[in-house]
Design an enzyme around this catalytic site. Structure first.
Site, PDB file in Angstrom:
ATOM      1  N   VAL A  19      32.087  19.965 117.170  1.00  0.00           N
ATOM      2  CA  VAL A  19      32.950  19.324 116.182  1.00  0.00           C
ATOM      3  C   VAL A  19      34.339  19.950 116.212  1.00  0.00           C
ATOM      4  O   VAL A  19      35.353  19.243 116.142  1.00  0.00           O
ATOM      5  CB  VAL A  19      32.328  19.385 114.766  1.00  0.00           C
ATOM      6  CG1 VAL A  19      33.264  18.788 113.729  1.00  0.00           C
ATOM      7  CG2 VAL A  19      30.985  18.651 114.743  1.00  0.00           C
ATOM      8  N   CYS A  20      34.416  21.269 116.342  1.00  0.00           N
ATOM      9  CA  CYS A  20      35.719  21.951 116.395  1.00  0.00           C
ATOM     10  C   CYS A  20      36.515  21.499 117.610  1.00  0.00           C
ATOM     11  O   CYS A  20      37.721  21.275 117.527  1.00  0.00           O
ATOM     12  CB  CYS A  20      35.540  23.466 116.413  1.00  0.00           C
ATOM     13  SG  CYS A  20      34.737  24.133 114.947  1.00  0.00           S
ATOM     14  N   GLU A  21      35.841  21.371 118.740  1.00  0.00           N
ATOM     15  CA  GLU A  21      36.498  20.900 119.955  1.00  0.00           C
ATOM     16  C   GLU A  21      37.060  19.498 119.752  1.00  0.00           C
ATOM     17  O   GLU A  21      38.229  19.230 120.050  1.00  0.00           O
ATOM     18  CB  GLU A  21      35.509  20.904 121.122  1.00  0.00           C
ATOM     19  CG  GLU A  21      36.085  20.354 122.409  1.00  0.00           C
ATOM     20  CD  GLU A  21      35.097  20.364 123.558  1.00  0.00           C
ATOM     21  OE1 GLU A  21      35.267  19.520 124.455  1.00  0.00           O
ATOM     22  OE2 GLU A  21      34.163  21.193 123.554  1.00  0.00           O
TER      23      GLU A  21
END
Length: 169
Positions: free
Chosen positions: A62-64
């Site tokens: 999700v961060c990516e």
């Protein structure tokens, strides 16, 4: 130090540290490190609209995706700057940005002092990471949008944050 329990990480309640901010508050200054270990402060972007994308760790799915999405958006917004802040080491951020072609957004590390995380209330006490979220700050350094994502494995509300930026530029 202020502590609050209002978010989860994989369904488990976590404790956030620092000053919870709200729309209308003056944006506190902070110091993070860029990928070359140079200090970066809020005041470095004086006179611009700022969208700060906050991620727990750049090495997660999700961060990516959040970082890639905002990097793409940064290339289309004159008058605004997009900053991504995490507690990842600057060297890891540099490798990630090189591998993923992150060139439009400024990616910074809050690992050293947790300056951003504590001033904005995003530090996860249990992991020394930052809670996922978004902060939009206007040209006069007033907070105009803020989201502390309730479950860290979920995406933030991209449209709400980007809509606020577009109103301000």
């Amino acid at each position: 130090m202020n502590k609050r329990k209002e978010t989860t990480f994989f369904g488990n309640e976590i404790t956030l540290l620092g000053e919870k901010q709200a729309v209308g508050n003056p944006a506190p200054d902070f110091t993070c490190l860029d990928q070359d270990l140079k200090p970066v402060t809020l005041n470095d972007f004086k006179g611009k609209v700022k969208l700060i994308s906050v991620v727990p760790s750049i090495d997660t799915g999700v961060c990516e995706l959040q970082t890639i999405r905002f990097n793409q958006e940064a290339g289309t917004m004159d008058g605004a700057v997009i900053l991504t802040v995490s507690c990842d080491l600057p060297f890891a951020l540099g490798r990630f940005c090189a591998a993923k072609g992150i060139e439009n957004a400024k990616v910074m590390s809050d690992h050293k002092d947790l300056s951003f995380g504590l001033n904005y209330g995003f530090v996860i006490e249990e992991f020394r990471l930052l809670n996922r979220g978004i902060v939009v700050i206007d040209k006069d350094n007033v907070i105009r949008h803020i989201e502390y994502v309730a479950e860290n494995t979920n995406h933030p509300d991209y449209d709400a944050a980007l809509g606020e930026v577009k109103k301000l530029i």
